[in-house]
Write a protein that holds these residues in place. Structure first.
Motif, PDB file in Angstrom:
ATOM      1  N   ARG A 118      56.695  46.295  25.035  1.00 23.56           N
ATOM      2  CA  ARG A 118      56.101  45.378  24.754  1.00 23.56           C
ATOM      3  C   ARG A 118      54.600  46.027  24.528  1.00 23.56           C
ATOM      4  N   THR A 119      53.319  45.194  23.800  1.00 20.15           N
ATOM      5  CA  THR A 119      52.297  45.758  23.177  1.00 20.15           C
ATOM      6  C   THR A 119      51.544  45.364  25.135  1.00 20.15           C
ATOM      7  N   LEU A 120      49.851  46.186  25.097  1.00 20.56           N
ATOM      8  CA  LEU A 120      49.030  45.529  25.841  1.00 20.56           C
ATOM      9  C   LEU A 120      48.145  45.228  25.225  1.00 20.56           C
ATOM     10  N   ARG A 121      48.278  45.422  23.472  1.00 21.22           N
ATOM     11  CA  ARG A 121      47.400  44.448  22.623  1.00 21.22           C
ATOM     12  C   ARG A 121      47.110  43.264  22.101  1.00 21.22           C
ATOM     13  N   GLY A 122      46.625  42.205  22.235  1.00 21.52           N
ATOM     14  CA  GLY A 122      46.604  40.916  23.056  1.00 21.52           C
ATOM     15  C   GLY A 122      47.073  40.139  24.422  1.00 21.52           C
ATOM     16  N   SER A 123      47.460  40.933  25.320  1.00 17.20           N
ATOM     17  CA  SER A 123      48.561  40.904  27.383  1.00 17.20           C
ATOM     18  C   SER A 123      46.638  40.731  27.975  1.00 17.20           C
ATOM     19  N   THR A 124      46.727  39.892  29.378  1.00 20.96           N
ATOM     20  CA  THR A 124      45.485  40.139  29.678  1.00 20.96           C
ATOM     21  C   THR A 124      46.125  41.048  31.258  1.00 20.96           C
ATOM     22  N   VAL A 125      45.069  41.681  32.017  1.00 20.81           N
ATOM     23  CA  VAL A 125      45.860  42.962  32.485  1.00 20.81           C
ATOM     24  C   VAL A 125      44.587  42.122  34.159  1.00 20.81           C
ATOM     25  N   ALA A 126      45.147  42.138  34.653  1.00 21.40           N
ATOM     26  CA  ALA A 126      44.375  41.536  36.494  1.00 21.40           C
ATOM     27  C   ALA A 126      43.585  43.180  36.856  1.00 21.40           C
ATOM     28  N   ILE A 127      42.659  43.350  37.119  1.00 22.50           N
ATOM     29  CA  ILE A 127      42.307  44.843  37.999  1.00 22.50           C
ATOM     30  C   ILE A 127      41.724  44.106  39.606  1.00 22.50           C
ATOM     31  N   ILE A 128      42.896  44.505  39.888  1.00 18.85           N
ATOM     32  CA  ILE A 128      42.638  43.594  41.502  1.00 18.85           C
ATOM     33  C   ILE A 128      41.856  44.663  43.056  1.00 18.85           C
ATOM     34  N   GLY A 129      40.297  44.098  43.007  1.00 15.12           N
ATOM     35  CA  GLY A 129      39.744  44.900  43.731  1.00 15.12           C
ATOM     36  C   GLY A 129      38.759  46.213  42.900  1.00 15.12           C
ATOM     37  N   ALA A 130      38.216  45.311  41.480  1.00 13.81           N
ATOM     38  CA  ALA A 130      37.698  45.301  40.320  1.00 13.81           C
ATOM     39  C   ALA A 130      36.009  46.690  41.206  1.00 13.81           C
ATOM     40  N   GLY A 131      36.047  48.472  41.787  1.00 16.02           N
ATOM     41  CA  GLY A 131      35.042  48.803  42.000  1.00 16.02           C
ATOM     42  C   GLY A 131      35.123  49.972  40.828  1.00 16.02           C
ATOM     43  N   GLY A 132      34.533  51.377  41.485  1.00 21.87           N
ATOM     44  CA  GLY A 132      34.845  52.718  40.561  1.00 21.87           C
ATOM     45  C   GLY A 132      36.334  52.209  39.940  1.00 21.87           C
ATOM     46  N   ILE A 133      37.688  52.327  40.329  1.00 26.49           N
ATOM     47  CA  ILE A 133      38.897  52.371  39.925  1.00 26.49           C
ATOM     48  C   ILE A 133      39.193  51.691  38.659  1.00 26.49           C
ATOM     49  N   GLY A 134      38.311  50.346  38.783  1.00 29.74           N
ATOM     50  CA  GLY A 134      37.782  49.160  38.062  1.00 29.74           C
ATOM     51  C   GLY A 134      36.925  49.163  36.750  1.00 29.74           C
ATOM     52  N   ARG A 135      36.031  50.029  37.194  1.00 30.07           N
ATOM     53  CA  ARG A 135      34.868  50.316  35.422  1.00 30.07           C
ATOM     54  C   ARG A 135      36.370  51.667  34.547  1.00 30.07           C
ATOM     55  N   ALA A 136      35.695  52.439  35.489  1.00 29.42           N
ATOM     56  CA  ALA A 136      37.002  53.323  34.336  1.00 29.42           C
ATOM     57  C   ALA A 136      38.084  52.592  34.198  1.00 29.42           C
ATOM     58  N   ALA A 146      43.506  45.552  24.802  1.00 27.75           N
ATOM     59  CA  ALA A 146      43.980  44.134  26.630  1.00 27.75           C
ATOM     60  C   ALA A 146      42.913  43.573  26.234  1.00 27.75           C
ATOM     61  N   THR A 147      42.494  41.947  27.004  1.00 23.06           N
ATOM     62  CA  THR A 147      41.900  41.100  27.943  1.00 23.06           C
ATOM     63  C   THR A 147      42.606  42.199  29.379  1.00 23.06           C
ATOM     64  N   VAL A 148      40.466  42.040  29.805  1.00 25.17           N
ATOM     65  CA  VAL A 148      40.411  42.755  31.111  1.00 25.17           C
ATOM     66  C   VAL A 148      40.275  41.467  31.951  1.00 25.17           C
ATOM     67  N   LEU A 149      40.828  41.040  32.982  1.00 21.67           N
ATOM     68  CA  LEU A 149      40.240  40.246  33.974  1.00 21.67           C
ATOM     69  C   LEU A 149      40.213  40.624  35.371  1.00 21.67           C
ATOM     70  N   ALA A 150      38.689  41.217  35.299  1.00 14.43           N
ATOM     71  CA  ALA A 150      38.387  41.771  37.044  1.00 14.43           C
ATOM     72  C   ALA A 150      38.464  40.963  38.212  1.00 14.43           C
ATOM     73  N   VAL A 151      39.223  41.014  39.754  1.00 15.91           N
ATOM     74  CA  VAL A 151      38.682  40.613  40.257  1.00 15.91           C
ATOM     75  C   VAL A 151      37.993  41.368  41.525  1.00 15.91           C
ATOM     76  N   ASN A 152      36.750  41.296  42.127  1.00 12.56           N
ATOM     77  CA  ASN A 152      36.180  41.494  42.952  1.00 12.56           C
ATOM     78  C   ASN A 152      35.740  41.083  44.542  1.00 12.56           C
ATOM     79  N   ARG A 153      35.498  41.127  45.218  1.00 18.55           N
ATOM     80  CA  ARG A 153      35.428  40.635  46.644  1.00 18.55           C
ATOM     81  C   ARG A 153      34.264  39.501  46.417  1.00 18.55           C
ATOM     82  N   THR A 154      32.781  40.336  45.655  1.00 13.70           N
ATOM     83  CA  THR A 154      32.066  39.246  45.438  1.00 13.70           C
ATOM     84  C   THR A 154      31.821  38.469  43.844  1.00 13.70           C
ATOM     85  N   GLY A 155      32.982  38.898  43.079  1.00 14.55           N
ATOM     86  CA  GLY A 155      32.980  38.377  41.597  1.00 14.55           C
ATOM     87  C   GLY A 155      32.163  39.441  40.566  1.00 14.55           C
TER      88      GLY A 155
END
Lengths: 300, 300
Positions: A118-136, A146-155
């Motif tokens: 499978r390709t990441l192109r056109g896929s959606t990746v959720a990053i759960i706990g998007a802080g420093g690692i999520g920003r990187a 990919a489409t990036v869907l970030a989740v963190n405590r405060t949104g």
């Protein structure tokens, strides 16, 4: 500014201390203690110590050992190692989705491997706990289409991500995601975030990547999901317990890769930490707010 | 515009043909033949065929079979599959450098794996034959913090790369690179580009990634370099011969991963090709210059 570096005088850390013009002293005479290691052998601190800089991102073991106190400021290394963690998450995700892992275990099994790529192109990746690692990680995933869907405590919106959701909406993220990267700290709220119920929200082609902490995943539920075809695979740099037993059944699965907690290889820890520490020492000397201050009492 | 799609009426390709308002006809009545497959069974063409659109990026087998002629325009699918190839190259490179491959073959071998993990951040990656794949791969590598050194025949600067060199300077690229990605066509000039001499220009921590064509690599020399510690590892999506023998000694090495030519998985070929073909059909109808025209006689 008087700084102690303990339990070992690491070259990179000593370099950061002297670079900012601080004086290297022993703990008895220190305002600042830079502690390069785990909680084992952590000393009783004199009251003159105003700030302890820990060298790890996760501090559960310091919490469990009762090391943290409210007499001074404590910082961890949260975010200092984010680039390496993000790169490792990308490596595990691509190794899974592009069937590199399956290919290491077969010899040119084209009929089996080709349809599963499978390709990441056109896929959606959720990053759960998007802080420093999520920003990187976000720009790396975006570069792969990919489409990036970030989740963190405060949104709080994560720069570059397509969507940021607050933690209460984690289920929505799972339901929308093709793949999930775990980057959250280990707290009572995040324990077994990946469980039978949340795994069922994912897709048969989903990969779950964990570069955070083992207890975020209910490994028994994960094993079931991996063998029942609920999800496609898992890439784990952390496990529960850690290290895993050599006969952990996850090792026997072809759709799992477990790397031995090397997202931040030991040999690079103080290299990576040094510039961040130098920056924090400058802030301390200037009376400014420090980065990565621990909220002692909130569990991390 | 009269277009034949053969030897099979692939849905995605037929969709592209009808989308641009062309008429679907048989080969005898066609101006354009879209050929979805290899050279086997390729028909004698009537003189009325002005353009043949091949569906593969590499056309060596069409050259060897004597299919190409100078009576009409021939296009290949060069660049149509570049995104997938680039993503696969990144997957192989990260799986190697971050020791994902080694980890699939061990059970939490932290003492061995941890010191071997390397980051792309601050590394230099040479892309040899930087055309469509190079253009797609460059932003992915940049997002990971690598310096990109592109090499192509003419030295035409590759957008986003840090350095572009012409092919005569390939040795310089090898000498400066931490890692090498092969993305060049298979021609007499590129055959055994990776050999004992060029491998010796690389570094003990270097990974060599091949998502192009097997004959670019002298596999006997590669095997020696991998077992003698001249380079760190290899990620190959193509081999020579292809498919490789099941007892090819490369399969026995822990620092090699061979994926079975899946950078462009078969199931996605016509999905990926369709929009490029539609664009080229529009150009043909408008009398504009086509993309991916083969220079018949130059070997590709």
């Amino acid at each position: 500014m008087r700084v102690a570096v303990a339990p070992v005088l690491d070259d990179h850390i000593v370099g950061a201390v002297t670079q900012v013009g601080a004086q290297l002293v022993d703990i008895e005479n220190a305002q600042v203690v830079v502690w390069i290691g785990g909680p084992e052998g952590f000393p009783e601190l004199p009251d003159g110590v105003e700030w302890v800089a820990l060298s790890t991102a996760g501090v559960e073991r310091f919490v469990d050992a009762g090391v943290l106190d409210d007499k001074r400021i404590w910082t961890n290394a949260s975010g200092f190692y984010a680039d390496g963690c993000a790169e490792h998450a990308l490596a595990l995700l691509l190794a899974g989705t592009r069937q590199v892992i399956a290919s290491t275990r077969t010899r040119w099994a084209k009929d089996a491997v080709d349809p599963a790529v499978r390709t990441l192109r056109g896929s959606t990746v959720a990053i759960i706990g998007a802080g420093g690692i999520g920003r990187a990680l976000t720009p790396m995933l975006k570069a792969c289409g990919a489409t990036v869907l970030a989740v963190n405590r405060t949104g709080t919106p994560v720069a570059g991500s397509d969507v940021t959701l607050s933690a209460e909406r984690t289920d929505e993220a799972f339901a929308r995601a093709d793949h999930v990267v775990l980057a959250a700290p280990d707290t009572p709220d995040t324990r077994h975030l990946i469980n039978d119920r949340t795994l069922a929200l994912l897709k048969p082609h989903s990969w779950v990547i964990n570069v955070a902490r083992g207890p975020l995943v209910d490994q028994t539920a994960l094993y079931r999901a991996l063998t029942d075809g609920v999800i496609a695979g898992a890439g784990l740099d952390v496990t529960d317990p850690e290290p895993p037993s050599p006969d952990d059944p996850l090792f026997d699965l072809d759709n799992v890769v477990i790397t031995p907690h090397v997202a931040n290889p030991a040999g690079r820890l103080t290299v990576e930490m040094a510039p961040h520490l130098a920056d924090n020492l400058r802030r301390f000397a200037a009376g400014e707010r420090l980065a990565s201050v621990l909220a002692v009492g909130r569990g991390y």
